[in-house]
Design a protein around this motif. Structure first.
Motif, short mmCIF file in Angstrom:
data_model
loop_
_atom_site.label_atom_id
_atom_site.label_comp_id
_atom_site.label_asym_id
_atom_site.label_seq_id
_atom_site.Cartn_x
_atom_site.Cartn_y
_atom_site.Cartn_z
N ARG A 227 0.64 -1.27 -0.10
CA ARG A 227 0.04 0.02 0.07
C ARG A 227 0.72 1.27 0.14
O ARG A 227 0.31 2.35 -0.31
N ASP A 228 2.08 1.10 0.27
CA ASP A 228 3.06 2.31 0.20
C ASP A 228 4.15 2.35 -0.79
O ASP A 228 5.08 3.13 -0.61
N HIS A 229 4.48 1.21 -1.48
CA HIS A 229 5.57 0.88 -2.45
C HIS A 229 5.24 -0.07 -3.37
O HIS A 229 4.46 -1.03 -3.39
N ILE A 230 6.12 0.10 -4.33
CA ILE A 230 6.23 -1.11 -5.38
C ILE A 230 7.88 -1.27 -5.26
O ILE A 230 8.50 -0.33 -5.64
N ARG B 278 9.84 2.08 -5.42
CA ARG B 278 9.21 3.18 -5.83
C ARG B 278 8.11 3.39 -4.58
O ARG B 278 7.38 2.78 -4.30
N GLU B 279 8.65 4.66 -3.76
CA GLU B 279 7.51 4.84 -2.66
C GLU B 279 6.25 5.57 -3.32
O GLU B 279 6.34 6.77 -3.89
N ILE B 280 4.92 5.10 -3.12
CA ILE B 280 3.88 5.42 -3.88
C ILE B 280 2.71 4.81 -2.88
O ILE B 280 2.78 3.80 -2.36
N ALA B 281 1.73 5.68 -2.64
CA ALA B 281 0.70 5.28 -1.65
C ALA B 281 -0.41 4.76 -2.39
O ALA B 281 -0.87 5.40 -3.58
N PHE B 282 -1.07 3.82 -2.15
CA PHE B 282 -2.05 2.93 -2.97
C PHE B 282 -2.03 2.87 -4.37
O PHE B 282 -2.99 3.53 -5.03
N THR C 52 -1.09 1.39 -12.67
CA THR C 52 0.04 1.96 -12.12
C THR C 52 1.27 1.13 -12.05
O THR C 52 2.30 1.37 -12.52
N VAL C 53 0.73 -0.12 -11.44
CA VAL C 53 1.69 -1.12 -11.07
C VAL C 53 2.45 -1.52 -12.53
O VAL C 53 3.60 -1.67 -12.78
N VAL C 54 1.35 -1.80 -13.37
CA VAL C 54 1.86 -2.45 -14.84
C VAL C 54 2.77 -1.17 -15.55
O VAL C 54 3.79 -1.65 -15.91
N HIS D 83 4.73 0.89 -14.15
CA HIS D 83 5.93 1.09 -13.55
C HIS D 83 6.61 -0.32 -13.76
O HIS D 83 7.95 0.12 -14.25
N VAL D 84 6.20 -1.54 -13.98
CA VAL D 84 6.91 -2.52 -14.42
C VAL D 84 7.54 -2.42 -15.62
O VAL D 84 8.65 -2.78 -16.10
N ARG D 85 6.54 -1.97 -16.76
CA ARG D 85 6.91 -1.77 -18.10
C ARG D 85 8.22 -0.81 -18.25
O ARG D 85 9.10 -1.07 -18.91
N ASP D 86 8.06 0.17 -17.65
CA ASP D 86 9.28 1.34 -17.63
C ASP D 86 10.36 0.86 -16.79
O ASP D 86 11.56 1.20 -17.34
N ILE D 87 10.39 0.06 -15.74
CA ILE D 87 11.76 -0.28 -15.08
C ILE D 87 12.56 -1.53 -15.44
O ILE D 87 13.59 -1.24 -15.16
N LEU D 88 11.62 -2.39 -15.73
CA LEU D 88 12.18 -3.71 -15.99
C LEU D 88 13.37 -3.78 -17.18
O LEU D 88 14.46 -4.36 -16.69
N PRO D 89 13.26 -3.19 -18.02
CA PRO D 89 14.20 -3.27 -18.95
C PRO D 89 15.86 -2.75 -18.29
O PRO D 89 16.68 -3.55 -18.75
N GLY D 90 15.64 -1.69 -17.66
CA GLY D 90 16.80 -1.18 -17.16
C GLY D 90 17.38 -2.17 -15.93
O GLY D 90 18.66 -2.39 -15.97
N LEU D 91 16.49 -2.87 -15.24
CA LEU D 91 16.75 -3.62 -14.34
C LEU D 91 17.47 -4.90 -14.91
O LEU D 91 18.57 -5.52 -14.44
N LEU D 92 16.93 -5.34 -15.81
CA LEU D 92 17.60 -6.72 -16.69
C LEU D 92 19.07 -6.24 -17.02
O LEU D 92 19.91 -7.19 -17.05
#
Length: 268
Positions: free
Chosen positions: A52-55, A72-76, A81-83, A85-94
């Protein structure tokens, strides 16, 4: 049929890229045995924690080492929003973790039970979109691998079994204090969910007595959670972000943190 030898198994694992040779063990007799070790790059997995406060999104290798991580600190955060976020962040993490997409075995998702149903301060009405959501359908586009989802406290308890104090202590109760509150019961190194599947669901337990007007007693969740701590910081005019870092143990937050602990400890 003669069963394959250990050497045969080892050769197969080497061919699959899951283990690799690491020299030979010198013995007193015969040919020295080959020593093999796990190849960290042999396989990977992805972990996603929704609260409820982060992903939090991270990648892990076959040896269990975190290769890259982003929070990412984000409330609710809502499902969309989660989808995004994952789409934006995952390529860089890999790329950061040196992860070969073709060797990703699966995705583990940890999130609180009843994420869209439990009422907490400042919870938006649209947050009930999480109620009964199909995570596979939601995340399939951005995480196209086999997906396993579990309660966040149970997941944390299993992590403790394999990589923490559970190695030496086979039976324990894990208490997860996050935006909410949950637990995991481990007996003989096995997570026990109980007959109804809620053995660790301590957040809904009653604390004290009900009100004189017939109101139900407060739940432990309303006393022992980071949302409670953040509310106290707000009342004191302090930055609530300190609940997630070391400032919570330094002035001026420390006095408020101690008051919170004195309030919740007897309840727990």
């Amino acid at each position: 049929v003669r069963p394959p030898t250990h050497t045969g198994f080892g050769a197969r694992l080497i061919d699959m890229g899951l283990v690799k040779p690491a020299g030979r063990l010198q013995g007193k007799r015969g040919q020295p045995a080959m020593r093999i070790v796990i190849d960290p790059d042999g396989a990977f997995s992805i972990g996603l924690n929704i609260d409820r406060d982060h992903i939090t999104l991270e990648t892990l290798d076959l040896a269990g080492k975190i290769r890259s991580r982003h929070t990412r600190e984000i409330a609710f955060a809502l499902p969309g929003t989660v989808v995004d976020h994952v789409r934006d962040i995952l390529p860089g993490l890999l790329e950061e973790g040196g992860v070969d997409r073709t060797r990703i075995l699966g995705v583990g998702v940890a999130l609180p039970d009843d994420l869209g149903r439990i009422s907490l301060p400042h919870r938006p009405a649209e947050y009930d979109a999480w109620d009964g959501i199909d995570l596979g359908a939601l995340l399939g586009e951005v995480l196209p691998w086999p997906l396993h989802a579990d309660n966040d406290a149970a997941s944390a308890a299993l992590g403790e079994v394999h990589l923490g104090n559970g190695i030496a202590l086979p039976s324990f109760f894990y208490l997860l204090i996050s935006a909410g509150l949950g637990g995991g019961l481990v007996i003989d190194s096995h997570l026990r969910s109980g007959g109804a599947g809620n053995a660790g669901a301590v957040g809904s337990m009653s604390v004290g007595l009900g009100g004189a007007d017939g109101a139900p007693p407060p739940q432990l969740l309303s006393v022992a959670s980071l949302f409670t701590l953040e509310a106290l910081y707000t009342q004191a005019g302090l930055d609530v972000g300190a609940a997630a870092d070391a400032r919570s143990l330094a002035p001026p937050w420390l006095a408020v943190t101690r008051a919170w602990m004195q309030q919740m400890s007897p309840a727990i």
